[in-house]
Design an enzyme around this catalytic site. Sequence first.
Site, PDB file in Angstrom:
ATOM      1  N   GLY A  23     -11.857  -8.371   5.538  1.00 18.86           N
ATOM      2  CA  GLY A  23     -11.356  -6.994   5.490  1.00 18.86           C
ATOM      3  C   GLY A  23     -12.108  -6.255   4.394  1.00 18.86           C
ATOM      4  CB  SER A  26      -8.791   0.510   0.440  1.00 19.47           C
ATOM      5  OG  SER A  26      -9.043   1.528   1.367  1.00 19.47           O
ATOM      6  CG  LEU A  27      -5.642  -3.119  -1.303  1.00 15.62           C
ATOM      7  CD1 LEU A  27      -4.361  -3.943  -1.300  1.00 15.62           C
ATOM      8  CD2 LEU A  27      -5.837  -2.506  -2.677  1.00 15.62           C
ATOM      9  NE  ARG A 147     -11.532   1.986   4.971  1.00 13.22           N
ATOM     10  CZ  ARG A 147     -11.495   1.583   6.228  1.00 13.22           C
ATOM     11  NH1 ARG A 147     -12.591   1.121   6.798  1.00 13.22           N
ATOM     12  NH2 ARG A 147     -10.399   1.654   6.932  1.00 13.22           N
ATOM     13  CE  LYS A 198       4.576  -0.933  -2.393  1.00  9.21           C
ATOM     14  NZ  LYS A 198       3.498  -1.367  -1.522  1.00  9.21           N
ATOM     15  CG  ASN A 206       6.287   5.368   2.781  1.00  8.98           C
ATOM     16  OD1 ASN A 206       6.731   5.779   1.713  1.00  8.98           O
ATOM     17  ND2 ASN A 206       5.393   4.414   2.851  1.00  8.98           N
ATOM     18  CB  SER A 266       0.695   4.613   1.992  1.00 11.28           C
ATOM     19  OG  SER A 266       1.944   4.043   2.289  1.00 11.28           O
TER      20      SER A 266
HETATM   21  P1  NAD Z   1      -8.226  -0.719   5.147  1.00 10.42           P
HETATM   22  O1  NAD Z   1      -7.953  -0.168   6.497  1.00 10.42           O
HETATM   23  O2  NAD Z   1      -8.913   0.140   4.142  1.00 10.42           O
HETATM   24  O3  NAD Z   1      -9.103  -2.044   5.292  1.00 10.42           O
HETATM   25  C1  NAD Z   1      -8.841  -3.031   6.244  1.00 10.42           C
HETATM   26  C2  NAD Z   1     -10.182  -3.588   6.689  1.00 10.42           C
HETATM   27  O4  NAD Z   1      -9.942  -4.750   7.474  1.00 10.42           O
HETATM   28  C3  NAD Z   1     -10.985  -2.622   7.571  1.00 10.42           C
HETATM   29  O5  NAD Z   1     -12.293  -2.533   7.058  1.00 10.42           O
HETATM   30  C4  NAD Z   1     -10.988  -3.307   8.944  1.00 10.42           C
HETATM   31  O6  NAD Z   1     -12.162  -3.055   9.688  1.00 10.42           O
HETATM   32  C5  NAD Z   1     -10.919  -4.760   8.509  1.00 10.42           C
HETATM   33  N1  NAD Z   1     -10.500  -5.682   9.580  1.00 10.42           N
HETATM   34  C6  NAD Z   1      -9.403  -5.603  10.382  1.00 10.42           C
HETATM   35  N2  NAD Z   1      -9.391  -6.633  11.246  1.00 10.42           N
HETATM   36  C7  NAD Z   1     -10.494  -7.373  10.979  1.00 10.42           C
HETATM   37  C8  NAD Z   1     -11.050  -8.550  11.553  1.00 10.42           C
HETATM   38  N3  NAD Z   1     -10.458  -9.190  12.565  1.00 10.42           N
HETATM   39  N4  NAD Z   1     -12.206  -9.043  11.030  1.00 10.42           N
HETATM   40  C9  NAD Z   1     -12.828  -8.420  10.011  1.00 10.42           C
HETATM   41  N5  NAD Z   1     -12.353  -7.293   9.428  1.00 10.42           N
HETATM   42  C10 NAD Z   1     -11.202  -6.774   9.915  1.00 10.42           C
HETATM   43  O7  NAD Z   1      -6.842  -1.267   4.598  1.00 10.42           O
HETATM   44  P2  NAD Z   1      -6.310  -1.294   3.084  1.00 10.42           P
HETATM   45  O8  NAD Z   1      -5.946   0.083   2.659  1.00 10.42           O
HETATM   46  O9  NAD Z   1      -7.235  -2.094   2.248  1.00 10.42           O
HETATM   47  O10 NAD Z   1      -4.928  -2.062   3.309  1.00 10.42           O
HETATM   48  C11 NAD Z   1      -4.838  -3.471   3.471  1.00 10.42           C
HETATM   49  C12 NAD Z   1      -3.368  -3.840   3.248  1.00 10.42           C
HETATM   50  O11 NAD Z   1      -3.064  -3.595   1.875  1.00 10.42           O
HETATM   51  C13 NAD Z   1      -2.388  -2.973   4.061  1.00 10.42           C
HETATM   52  O12 NAD Z   1      -1.301  -3.734   4.494  1.00 10.42           O
HETATM   53  C14 NAD Z   1      -1.931  -1.924   3.059  1.00 10.42           C
HETATM   54  O13 NAD Z   1      -0.639  -1.395   3.325  1.00 10.42           O
HETATM   55  C15 NAD Z   1      -1.930  -2.737   1.769  1.00 10.42           C
HETATM   56  N6  NAD Z   1      -2.072  -1.913   0.550  1.00 10.42           N
HETATM   57  C16 NAD Z   1      -3.089  -1.022   0.438  1.00 10.42           C
HETATM   58  C17 NAD Z   1      -3.218  -0.287  -0.725  1.00 10.42           C
HETATM   59  C18 NAD Z   1      -4.349   0.721  -0.901  1.00 10.42           C
HETATM   60  O14 NAD Z   1      -4.353   1.423  -1.924  1.00 10.42           O
HETATM   61  N7  NAD Z   1      -5.288   0.833   0.004  1.00 10.42           N
HETATM   62  C19 NAD Z   1      -2.308  -0.466  -1.777  1.00 10.42           C
HETATM   63  C20 NAD Z   1      -1.278  -1.408  -1.636  1.00 10.42           C
HETATM   64  C21 NAD Z   1      -1.177  -2.134  -0.441  1.00 10.42           C
HETATM   65  O1  KPL Z   2       4.538   2.725  -1.829  1.00  8.21           O
HETATM   66  C1  KPL Z   2       4.631   3.912  -1.589  1.00  8.21           C
HETATM   67  C2  KPL Z   2       3.831   4.432  -0.440  1.00  8.21           C
HETATM   68  O2  KPL Z   2       3.465   5.598  -0.417  1.00  8.21           O
HETATM   69  O3  KPL Z   2       3.550   3.614   0.450  1.00  8.21           O
HETATM   70  C3  KPL Z   2       5.561   4.783  -2.381  1.00  8.21           C
HETATM   71  C4  KPL Z   2       4.780   5.646  -3.337  1.00  8.21           C
HETATM   72  C5  KPL Z   2       6.507   3.910  -3.187  1.00  8.21           C
HETATM   73  C6  KPL Z   2       6.397   5.645  -1.476  1.00  8.21           C
HETATM   74  O4  KPL Z   2       7.173   4.868  -0.632  1.00  8.21           O
END
Ligand code: NAD
Ligand code: KPL
Length: 319
Positions: A23, A26-27, A147, A198, A206, A266
């Site tokens: 993946g 972002s994360l 991203r 959470k 949300n 989000s």
């Molecule tokens: P994202 O969409 O930015 O990235 C996910 C990546 O996974 C994409 O590049 C996608 O192409 C890739 N992917 C999906 N299936 C795949 C596969 N089979 N093989 C290879 N790559 C594959 O997602 P994100 O924002 O990083 O979120 C990931 C998780 O983290 C989510 O559950 C989200 O809710 C959680 N999260 C995100 C944040 C944030 O700030 N982005 C913060 C806290 C929690």
């Molecule tokens: O985690 C969050 C989100 O936006 O997904 C907060 C800021 C806690 C709102 O539910």
Amino acid sequence: MSPQDARTKPSKKLMPTTWHVLGAGSLGTLWAARLARAGLPVRLVLRDEGRLQDYRSAGGLTLVEQGQPQCYPVPGETADAPEPIRRLLLACKAYDAEAAVASVAHRLDADSELILLQNGLGSQDAVANRAPQARCISASSTEGAFRDGDWRVVFAGHGYTWLGDPAHPVAPFWLDDLSAAGIPHEWSADILTRLWRKLALNCAINPLTVLYHCKNGGLQEHRCEVATLCAELTDLLERCGQPAAAEDLQPEVERVIQATAANYSSMHQDVANKRRTEISYLLGHACKVARRHELAVPHLEQLRQRLIGHLNNLGLPSD
Ligand code: NAD
Ligand code: KPL
């Protein structure tokens, strides 16, 4: 001795274990870049040869911190490579997690560990069923990243990541890698409680921000509706064996609404950007568990129906 002190030791320590990151969003990029910067071995697992070629042309992952972009040439490979995977950071969305693990299942064995970064609940069990041989560690993160181009991510919000394994309370030795990489983290003996708490916050905030098309602060105009949802969520958490996650839920939801008043949730951001939401792993999961416990949650159920209708009207998936 705390679980953190009693870390499991590797049986032999010849070479540091490679972090496979599946993946490159972002994360995934946020973690891969910091691990690589600390000199740890990291490999990016990409969906197919086309994505791999595209990634190689880009020359690496770019992480932007405080406005400064830095490129990390993390090596890439495709999911169907034959080499075993010992440590996999699963950094895709909850709805992609099961298929993503299935794509590397042939590379996992009883020594493999999976770190699951997905928000919400439901995907962790689906992954564990797909890879029953591997140890699954769940994570809950308050870090923020987004991203802003292909293979390029902005580190937007400092936070913390809690990790835990409901089946096995002893912390893994590789938490030292996270410390070396400057990834703020803590081993949690009650990760399920954290994930449920959470999830409850996300369910109370949300969906309403999407339906009212407002920032989190806009929910200050809808305090009664938020309070009603909190009451049902509290009942649900108590009924499903998560009383600690239920404690003082409503005041915390109000605090979060106030503290994040200027932000879009989000889910609101996903909808605004015409991206699929993780509804099934948040509100959908809450309603499913309520049904399993024969608990009536009419307001949560009505909220879910309203949200599904709204997503359908926008042509977005509602699962
Ligand atoms: P994202 O969409 O930015 O990235 C996910 C990546 O996974 C994409 O590049 C996608 O192409 C890739 N992917 C999906 N299936 C795949 C596969 N089979 N093989 C290879 N790559 C594959 O997602 P994100 O924002 O990083 O979120 C990931 C998780 O983290 C989510 O559950 C989200 O809710 C959680 N999260 C995100 C944040 C944030 O700030 N982005 C913060 C806290 C929690
Ligand atoms: O985690 C969050 C989100 O936006 O997904 C907060 C800021 C806690 C709102 O539910």
